[in-house]
Scaffold this active site. Structure first.
Site, PDB file in Angstrom:
ATOM      1  CE  LYS A 140     -10.528  40.274  54.261  1.00  0.00           C
ATOM      2  NZ  LYS A 140     -11.230  40.976  53.161  1.00  0.00           N
ATOM      3  CD  GLU A 164      -7.636  42.688  49.829  1.00  0.00           C
ATOM      4  OE1 GLU A 164      -6.635  43.402  49.627  1.00  0.00           O
ATOM      5  OE2 GLU A 164      -7.715  41.505  49.456  1.00  0.00           O
ATOM      6  N   GLY A 209     -18.487  34.139  48.986  1.00  0.00           N
ATOM      7  CA  GLY A 209     -17.494  34.433  47.967  1.00  0.00           C
ATOM      8  C   GLY A 209     -17.314  33.264  47.030  1.00  0.00           C
ATOM      9  N   GLY A 263     -13.640  29.587  49.472  1.00  0.00           N
ATOM     10  CA  GLY A 263     -14.426  28.875  50.475  1.00  0.00           C
ATOM     11  C   GLY A 263     -13.750  27.598  50.934  1.00  0.00           C
ATOM     12  CD  GLU A 275     -24.378  32.871  48.724  1.00  0.00           C
ATOM     13  OE1 GLU A 275     -24.055  32.413  47.605  1.00  0.00           O
ATOM     14  OE2 GLU A 275     -24.592  34.066  48.939  1.00  0.00           O
ATOM     15  CB  CYS A 315     -23.685  34.080  44.231  1.00  0.00           C
ATOM     16  SG  CYS A 315     -25.009  34.584  45.357  1.00  0.00           S
ATOM     17  CD  GLU A 322     -19.721  32.246  40.348  1.00  0.00           C
ATOM     18  OE1 GLU A 322     -20.819  32.594  40.797  1.00  0.00           O
ATOM     19  OE2 GLU A 322     -18.755  31.908  41.068  1.00  0.00           O
TER      20      GLU A 322
END
Length: 490
Positions: free
Chosen positions: A175, A178, A228, A233, A250, A284, A385
């Site tokens: 996946k 989007e 993500g 997560g 991750e 990230c 973040e």
């Protein structure tokens, strides 16, 4: 003409039964470049069912490592033949510069070839456990792997998951994010041209709440790999408890880049710029917290701001662009909100801080390279973040304080130390609680090295030989070389 994307289930390109679609935009100008389907829960279950059937049939899992390697190399060759198109699609869909996208495409090819080569290595061990007992430790594929990919590296993150999962004999359901499915679709078009058996690889576009949640909850999915945000997560991990599937995560980061007074200043400034502004800060492992020793703080900031001011921001495919667009309007607004918060918290805005709406960028999602100075550890722009081209430059007095400040975060993905004193650099980097670290460098890595973090930055490791472990079960087989009654109850 706007491209109409399709789902790829059981070796066939199919339309979704859901009439609702997702507009796929070019973030540099908001042009609609494609319309993506939004797969239903039933279509997700159909793809999982196809992957499970393919796995249980042994049509892929039952092949020899050499046979699987041959197909991986076939896919790599096809990707190399389409390198420019992959890079152009990545730039157009994600907004990153063409040079970054081309590097990602080249590394994606290398990743498939790396895992093909690993399949020729010994796999498992044998030893004599007791008299007349020979024990074998073997590695076996887990079954169906659910792979959920982020929007910041749509191509490379897809391949980082696809290649080791297929190499170890699993079937996959992938996946993409989007808003950035274009390169994943192209990769699956190339997979469709390869000798990979039907049903082994499946591609679903759609929402995380439907497609992602169904993959994470499914009892027919044996391992899920997600890249993500930390918040999502956590949700993936909770959803995976139904069948206690293996989870590889991750996640986020707020990584420290420590600059000591004895560092080569030009090198430190250069890497500190690269550490945050590469990928428009949507990475990230970005060095979003630069920690600079008091004695060189002012000089470092002066040089850093002067260099950051000269970064050429523009459409990723425009000649000379060094930093591209933010991936979406929604994410751009999130970054701008954090910049507002930083100013309200009392941080000094030394550079940038605004959306760019000039020189043909009026319709795009562009933000100036943004530098905050005189920040403190309790500020949200230091703790949370932001995932954009925003850096916080913080002071420290000595080695002890540098380590304390560096580790004062819930995250533990990456970190770096700059110093000419090798012993000090090694002493400090060993105390930085992070999974990916550098000395006198930043962001440089390769497929041979494991990728992942400590604390809330994730579980498990991507790429390298470690990634093979993420998609394998370990089995012991004990062989009695001299079968006879054990006489335990005599």
């Amino acid at each position: 003409m706007t491209k109409e994307l399709k789902l790829y289930i059981n070796g066939e390109w199919v339309d979704s039964s859901n009439p609702e679609t997702q507009d796929i935009l070019n973030p540099a100008n908001q042009e609609v470049i494609a319309k993506a389907p939004k797969a239903t829960k039933e279509e997700t279950e159909e793809a999982i069912k196809a992957a499970k059937a393919a796995f249980e049939s042994g049509v892929w899992a039952g092949r020899t490592p050499q046979e699987r390697a041959k197909v991986l190399l076939q896919i790599a060759d096809k990707m190399e033949e389409n390198l420019e198109e992959l890079a152009d699609l990545e730039t157009m869909n994600n907004g990153k510069t063409k040079r970054e996208a081309l590097s990602d495409a080249e590394e994606s090819v290398n990743t498939f070839r790396y895992y093909a080569a690993l399949l020729n290595n010994p796999n498992g061990v044998t030893y004599e456990a007791a008299e007349d007992i020979q024990t074998m430790i073997v590695k076996e594929p887990m079954g169906v792997a659910g792979l959920i990919v982020p929007w910041n590296f749509p191509l490379l993150m897809s391949v980082w998951k696809i290649a080791p999962a297929l190499a170890t004999g699993n079937s996959i359901v992938l996946k993409p994010a989007e808003i950035t499915p274009m390169t994943a679709v192209k990769v699956f078009e190339l997979i469709d041209e390869s000798d990979l058996p039907k049903g082994v690889a499946n591609l679903l576009m759609g929402s995380g709440s439907v497609v992602g949640q169904t993959i994470a909850e499914s009892h027919d999915v044996d391992v899920v790999s997600f890249t993500g945000s930390t918040g999502v997560g956590r949700g993936i991990m909770q959803a995976a408890t139904g069948n206690l599937k293996k989870v590889n995560l991750e996640l986020g980061g707020k990584s420290p880049n420590i600059i000591f007074e004895d560092a080569d200043l030009e090198t430190a400034v250069d890497y500190a710029l690269f550490g945050i502004f590469m990928g428009s800060g949507q990475v990230c492992s970005s060095g979003s917290r630069v920690l600079v020793q008091d004695s060189i703080y002012d000089e470092f900031v002066e040089k850093y701001v002067a260099r950051a001011k000269d970064i050429k921001v523009g459409p990723g495919n425009a000649e000379g662009s060094q930093m591209g667009a933010i991936v979406s309007g929604k994410h751009m607004e999130s970054i701008l909100e954090y910049i507002k918060i930083g100013k309200e918290e009392g941080a000094n805005l030394a550079l940038g801080g605004s959306r760019i709406e000039r020189n043909g960028m009026e319709k795009g999602f562009f933000i100036e390279p943004t530098v905050f100075t005189n920040v403190s550890s309790d500020m949200r722009i230091v703790r949370e973040e932001i995932f954009g081209p925003v850096v916080a430059i913080q002071r420290f007095k000595d080695e002890e304080e540098a380590i304390r400040v560096a580790n004062d975060t819930e995250f533990g993905l990456a970190g770096a130390v700059f110093s000419k004193d090798h012993n000090k650099a090694m002493r400090v980097i060993k105390k930085v609680r992070a999974g990916i670290t550098w000395v006198n460098a930043y962001h440089l890595t390769n497929v041979q090295a494991p990728w992942g973090g400590y604390k809330t930055s994730g579980i498990g490791r991507s790429i390298s030989t470690n990634a093979l472990e993420e998609y394998q079960e370990t089995k012991q087989i004990n062989i009695n070389m001299d079968p006879k009654p054990i006489q335990f109850f005599d």
